[in-house]
Design a protein around this motif. Sequence first.
Motif, PDB file in Angstrom:
ATOM      1  N   ALA A  32     -15.702  -8.174  20.464  1.00  0.00           N
ATOM      2  CA  ALA A  32     -16.147  -9.411  21.215  1.00  0.00           C
ATOM      3  C   ALA A  32     -15.865 -10.883  20.679  1.00  0.00           C
ATOM      4  O   ALA A  32     -15.768 -11.641  20.982  1.00  0.00           O
ATOM      5  CB  ALA A  32     -17.871  -9.097  20.940  1.00  0.00           C
ATOM      6  N   GLY A  37     -12.912  -9.114  25.271  1.00  0.00           N
ATOM      7  CA  GLY A  37     -13.798  -8.540  26.446  1.00  0.00           C
ATOM      8  C   GLY A  37     -13.004  -9.276  27.759  1.00  0.00           C
ATOM      9  O   GLY A  37     -13.871  -8.863  28.786  1.00  0.00           O
ATOM     10  N   LYS A  38     -12.288 -10.041  27.860  1.00  0.00           N
ATOM     11  CA  LYS A  38     -11.846 -11.057  28.967  1.00  0.00           C
ATOM     12  C   LYS A  38     -10.982  -9.993  29.639  1.00  0.00           C
ATOM     13  O   LYS A  38     -10.893 -10.205  31.063  1.00  0.00           O
ATOM     14  CB  LYS A  38     -11.368 -12.178  28.768  1.00  0.00           C
ATOM     15  CG  LYS A  38     -12.212 -13.219  28.077  1.00  0.00           C
ATOM     16  CD  LYS A  38     -11.836 -14.409  27.753  1.00  0.00           C
ATOM     17  CE  LYS A  38     -12.739 -15.637  26.951  1.00  0.00           C
ATOM     18  NZ  LYS A  38     -12.120 -16.707  26.336  1.00  0.00           N
ATOM     19  N   ASP A  39     -10.255  -9.009  28.949  1.00  0.00           N
ATOM     20  CA  ASP A  39      -9.533  -8.165  29.795  1.00  0.00           C
ATOM     21  C   ASP A  39     -10.354  -7.002  30.495  1.00  0.00           C
ATOM     22  O   ASP A  39     -11.114  -6.315  29.588  1.00  0.00           O
ATOM     23  CB  ASP A  39      -8.425  -7.550  28.584  1.00  0.00           C
ATOM     24  CG  ASP A  39      -7.602  -6.355  29.126  1.00  0.00           C
ATOM     25  OD1 ASP A  39      -7.785  -5.902  30.037  1.00  0.00           O
ATOM     26  OD2 ASP A  39      -6.459  -6.224  28.363  1.00  0.00           O
ATOM     27  N   PRO A  40     -10.177  -6.858  31.586  1.00  0.00           N
ATOM     28  CA  PRO A  40     -10.946  -5.941  32.458  1.00  0.00           C
ATOM     29  C   PRO A  40     -10.826  -4.525  31.767  1.00  0.00           C
ATOM     30  O   PRO A  40     -11.802  -3.752  31.856  1.00  0.00           O
ATOM     31  CB  PRO A  40     -10.264  -6.019  33.893  1.00  0.00           C
ATOM     32  CG  PRO A  40      -9.543  -7.245  33.869  1.00  0.00           C
ATOM     33  CD  PRO A  40      -9.268  -7.276  32.515  1.00  0.00           C
ATOM     34  N   THR A  41      -9.785  -4.082  31.275  1.00  0.00           N
ATOM     35  CA  THR A  41      -9.503  -2.657  30.896  1.00  0.00           C
ATOM     36  C   THR A  41     -10.422  -2.583  29.423  1.00  0.00           C
ATOM     37  O   THR A  41     -11.136  -1.446  29.248  1.00  0.00           O
ATOM     38  CB  THR A  41      -7.933  -2.447  30.549  1.00  0.00           C
ATOM     39  OG1 THR A  41      -7.355  -2.475  31.768  1.00  0.00           O
ATOM     40  CG2 THR A  41      -7.796  -0.925  30.008  1.00  0.00           C
ATOM     41  N   VAL A  42      -9.972  -3.784  28.625  1.00  0.00           N
ATOM     42  CA  VAL A  42     -11.052  -3.547  27.335  1.00  0.00           C
ATOM     43  C   VAL A  42     -12.657  -3.509  27.575  1.00  0.00           C
ATOM     44  O   VAL A  42     -13.351  -2.765  27.223  1.00  0.00           O
ATOM     45  CB  VAL A  42     -10.578  -4.759  26.424  1.00  0.00           C
ATOM     46  CG1 VAL A  42     -11.571  -4.794  25.264  1.00  0.00           C
ATOM     47  CG2 VAL A  42      -9.215  -4.408  26.086  1.00  0.00           C
ATOM     48  N   ASN A  43     -12.946  -4.366  28.660  1.00  0.00           N
ATOM     49  CA  ASN A  43     -14.436  -4.380  29.024  1.00  0.00           C
ATOM     50  C   ASN A  43     -14.856  -3.161  29.528  1.00  0.00           C
ATOM     51  O   ASN A  43     -15.874  -2.831  29.077  1.00  0.00           O
ATOM     52  CB  ASN A  43     -14.583  -5.474  30.281  1.00  0.00           C
ATOM     53  CG  ASN A  43     -16.165  -5.883  30.372  1.00  0.00           C
ATOM     54  OD1 ASN A  43     -16.955  -5.901  29.359  1.00  0.00           O
ATOM     55  ND2 ASN A  43     -16.356  -6.151  31.406  1.00  0.00           N
ATOM     56  N   GLU A  44     -14.116  -2.394  30.406  1.00  0.00           N
ATOM     57  CA  GLU A  44     -14.243  -1.123  30.979  1.00  0.00           C
ATOM     58  C   GLU A  44     -14.509  -0.215  29.507  1.00  0.00           C
ATOM     59  O   GLU A  44     -15.428   0.692  29.768  1.00  0.00           O
ATOM     60  CB  GLU A  44     -13.393  -0.662  31.864  1.00  0.00           C
ATOM     61  CG  GLU A  44     -13.847   0.629  32.436  1.00  0.00           C
ATOM     62  CD  GLU A  44     -12.820   1.203  33.188  1.00  0.00           C
ATOM     63  OE1 GLU A  44     -13.023   2.228  34.060  1.00  0.00           O
ATOM     64  OE2 GLU A  44     -12.038   0.286  33.875  1.00  0.00           O
ATOM     65  N   VAL A  46     -15.328  -0.767  26.679  1.00  0.00           N
ATOM     66  CA  VAL A  46     -16.395  -1.220  25.726  1.00  0.00           C
ATOM     67  C   VAL A  46     -17.844  -0.519  26.404  1.00  0.00           C
ATOM     68  O   VAL A  46     -18.600  -0.054  26.024  1.00  0.00           O
ATOM     69  CB  VAL A  46     -16.550  -2.656  25.624  1.00  0.00           C
ATOM     70  CG1 VAL A  46     -18.280  -3.041  25.075  1.00  0.00           C
ATOM     71  CG2 VAL A  46     -15.521  -3.200  24.691  1.00  0.00           C
ATOM     72  N   GLN A  47     -17.745  -0.825  27.794  1.00  0.00           N
ATOM     73  CA  GLN A  47     -18.864  -0.175  28.627  1.00  0.00           C
ATOM     74  C   GLN A  47     -18.995   1.256  28.509  1.00  0.00           C
ATOM     75  O   GLN A  47     -20.140   1.774  28.135  1.00  0.00           O
ATOM     76  CB  GLN A  47     -18.812  -0.428  30.140  1.00  0.00           C
ATOM     77  CG  GLN A  47     -19.102  -1.955  30.135  1.00  0.00           C
ATOM     78  CD  GLN A  47     -20.029  -2.462  29.599  1.00  0.00           C
ATOM     79  OE1 GLN A  47     -21.417  -2.041  29.744  1.00  0.00           O
ATOM     80  NE2 GLN A  47     -20.207  -3.714  28.879  1.00  0.00           N
TER      81      GLN A  47
END
Length: 117
Positions: A32, A37-44, A46-47
């Motif tokens: 964070a 977290g702006k990268d969609p793959t990293v965000n996914e 993390v979720q």
Amino acid sequence: MSLQKLARELDETARQTASMLEGITEALELLAEKGLGKDPTVNEAVQLIITALQGQDRIEQRCHNMALAVRQFALLPPTAPDSVYDEIWASLTLDELRVPALSGIAAHGAHGDAELF
């Protein structure tokens, strides 16, 4: 193994699973902070990690609840009827995802994950 020792082991299991989260939480905070977290793959990813952490929370709560039951069992006389044991089990909440106060955001909406217990 005595019932009191079993209760201590359940408490220790809960403690160990909670302590393993410290490193995972630190990694999530690092992600964070770095703005990854702006990268969609990293965000996914993390979720997915957060969902797994919610499963750990469920395991920790179950261990604490079972330890409570074991301690109550230990106080019963050997002649206690099965109905008393059944009453103790019935008083526990072993499916914490159905109790919003214990499950955080996992209780809100369907997540589509398989039931672990």
